[in-house]
Write an enzyme that holds these catalytic residues in place. Structure first.
Site, PDB file in Angstrom:
ATOM      1  CG  ASN A   9      11.182  -3.144  19.685  1.00 24.37           C
ATOM      2  OD1 ASN A   9      10.869  -4.322  19.560  1.00 24.37           O
ATOM      3  ND2 ASN A   9      12.430  -2.716  19.571  1.00 24.37           N
ATOM      4  CD1 TRP A  10       5.300  -4.765  22.748  1.00 22.40           C
ATOM      5  CD2 TRP A  10       4.395  -6.821  22.606  1.00 22.40           C
ATOM      6  NE1 TRP A  10       3.935  -4.637  22.857  1.00 22.40           N
ATOM      7  CE2 TRP A  10       3.358  -5.878  22.765  1.00 22.40           C
ATOM      8  CE3 TRP A  10       4.063  -8.161  22.481  1.00 22.40           C
ATOM      9  CZ2 TRP A  10       2.005  -6.260  22.825  1.00 22.40           C
ATOM     10  CZ3 TRP A  10       2.720  -8.539  22.533  1.00 22.40           C
ATOM     11  CH2 TRP A  10       1.711  -7.595  22.704  1.00 22.40           C
ATOM     12  CE  LYS A  11      13.979  -2.939  22.729  1.00 20.91           C
ATOM     13  NZ  LYS A  11      15.158  -2.264  23.271  1.00 20.91           N
ATOM     14  CG  HIS A  96      16.230  -2.479  17.396  1.00 22.03           C
ATOM     15  ND1 HIS A  96      17.194  -2.746  18.339  1.00 22.03           N
ATOM     16  CD2 HIS A  96      15.328  -1.666  17.974  1.00 22.03           C
ATOM     17  CE1 HIS A  96      16.860  -2.104  19.459  1.00 22.03           C
ATOM     18  NE2 HIS A  96      15.736  -1.443  19.272  1.00 22.03           N
ATOM     19  CD  GLU A  98      17.786  -4.196  21.574  1.00 17.19           C
ATOM     20  OE1 GLU A  98      16.795  -4.904  21.286  1.00 17.19           O
ATOM     21  OE2 GLU A  98      17.719  -3.240  22.379  1.00 17.19           O
ATOM     22  CD  GLU A 168      15.113   2.688  18.494  1.00 13.26           C
ATOM     23  OE1 GLU A 168      14.186   2.765  19.300  1.00 13.26           O
ATOM     24  OE2 GLU A 168      15.632   1.605  18.162  1.00 13.26           O
ATOM     25  N   GLY A 174      17.278   1.442  26.435  1.00 18.77           N
ATOM     26  CA  GLY A 174      17.199   0.605  27.631  1.00 18.77           C
ATOM     27  C   GLY A 174      18.107   1.058  28.763  1.00 18.77           C
ATOM     28  CB  SER A 214      15.478   5.813  27.859  1.00 15.77           C
ATOM     29  OG  SER A 214      16.373   4.720  28.034  1.00 15.77           O
ATOM     30  N   GLY A 235      10.472   0.858  23.755  1.00 17.27           N
ATOM     31  CA  GLY A 235      10.796  -0.498  24.200  1.00 17.27           C
ATOM     32  C   GLY A 235      10.151  -0.796  25.542  1.00 17.27           C
ATOM     33  N   GLY A 236      10.928  -0.623  26.600  1.00 21.19           N
ATOM     34  CA  GLY A 236      10.484  -0.992  27.947  1.00 21.19           C
ATOM     35  C   GLY A 236       9.096  -0.478  28.320  1.00 21.19           C
TER      36      GLY A 236
HETATM   37  P1  PGA Z   1      13.746   1.482  25.164  1.00 17.65           P
HETATM   38  O1  PGA Z   1      13.942   0.755  23.746  1.00 17.65           O
HETATM   39  O2  PGA Z   1      12.528   2.355  25.045  1.00 17.65           O
HETATM   40  O3  PGA Z   1      13.562   0.370  26.144  1.00 17.65           O
HETATM   41  O4  PGA Z   1      14.988   2.285  25.406  1.00 17.65           O
HETATM   42  C1  PGA Z   1      13.693   1.428  22.552  1.00 17.65           C
HETATM   43  C2  PGA Z   1      14.014   0.528  21.387  1.00 17.65           C
HETATM   44  O5  PGA Z   1      14.990  -0.219  21.472  1.00 17.65           O
HETATM   45  O6  PGA Z   1      13.316   0.523  20.365  1.00 17.65           O
END
Ligand code: PGA
Length: 251
Positions: A9-11, A96, A98, A168, A174, A214, A235-236
């Protein structure tokens, strides 16, 4: 059949050129390799068509991070599920945390998005998960159950069979604070039990339930070794091939 999936997930990261470069590098790194999971990259809208042109859609598959809750028309700034499908995208992340927290996406809105995604042959990667206070109050099961019931449980068995879930925990996203493998397994098994109660054990067994929050090269193997953890939403660590590939190879 239940699939193992590692989805990036590049966000809101990477400009177009950087995104194309990352997709090319990932495709090159996976060419000729046998991996034991499907690999998906979910990119910002503007990257989709260009990234689709540099991946093969099999070794590396394409997904979006969101879609509109309306079919088409006067919704300035929105991108429809049909538009996403026309870029070659096969998946779409929906719900998600967010999007829920910053853009007011409710279970009812997400229900519409899921329907539209499915109508356009996109596979929803549907995210669920509790915030820290809910975890501390022991309410995580209740929270994910409501999210699933209110957005997904009006789907037919056939349609539900197309959904991928991503658990999640919001406190792990994150933050560098991952759920322990035992915490992940416990709630993934619980989620599967809810699906079994509604759609039957066979459908529940066939549903991929990913873990996100994470996840990285250091913890992926242990997380994925749990019987009810079928991969990750990353994500990251998805922003560089050298951090994403080891997660893919953790299976
Ligand atoms: P993260 O994000 O791996 O940076 O914690 C995961 C996500 O939000 O899908």
């Amino acid at each position: 059949m239940r699939k193992n999936i590692v989805a990036g997930n590049w966000k809101m990261n990477k400009n177009l050129q950087e995104g194309i470069e990352l997709a090319k590098e990932l495709q090159a790194a996976l060419n000729g390799k046998t991996v034991k999971c499907d690999v998906v990259i979910c990119t910002p809208f503007i990257h989709l068509a260009s990234v689709n042109a540099v991946i093969d859609g099999k070794t590396v598959r394409l997904g979006a991070e969101n879609c509109a809750d309306k079919v088409s028309g006067a919704y300035t700034g929105e991108v429809s599920a049909a538009m996403l499908a026309s870029t070659g995208a096969q998946y779409v992340i929906l719900g998600h945390s967010e999007r829920r927290a910053y853009y007011g996406e409710t279970n009812a809105i997400l229900k519409e998005k899921v329907k539209l995604a499915l109508e356009n042959n996109l596979i929803p990667i549907f995210c669920i998960g509790e915030v820290l206070e809910e975890r501390e109050a022991g309410k995580q099961n209740e929270v994910v159950k409501t999210q699933i019931e209110e957005s997904l449980f009006d789907l037919s068995t056939e349609d539900f069979g197309k959904i991928v879930l991503a658990y999640e925990p919001v406190w792990a996203i994150g933050t560098g604070k991952t759920a322990t493998p035992a915490q992940a397994q416990e709630i993934h098994a619980y989620i599967r039990s809810i699906l079994a109660a509604k759609y039957g054990q066979a459908v529940a067994n066939d549903t991929s339930i990913l873990y996100g929050g994470s996840a990285n090269a250091g913890n992926a193997k242990e997380l994925f070794s749990n019987p009810d953890v079928d991969g990750g939403l990353i994500g990251g660590a998805a922003l560089k091939v050298e951090t994403f590939l080891p997660i893919v190879e953790a299976f």
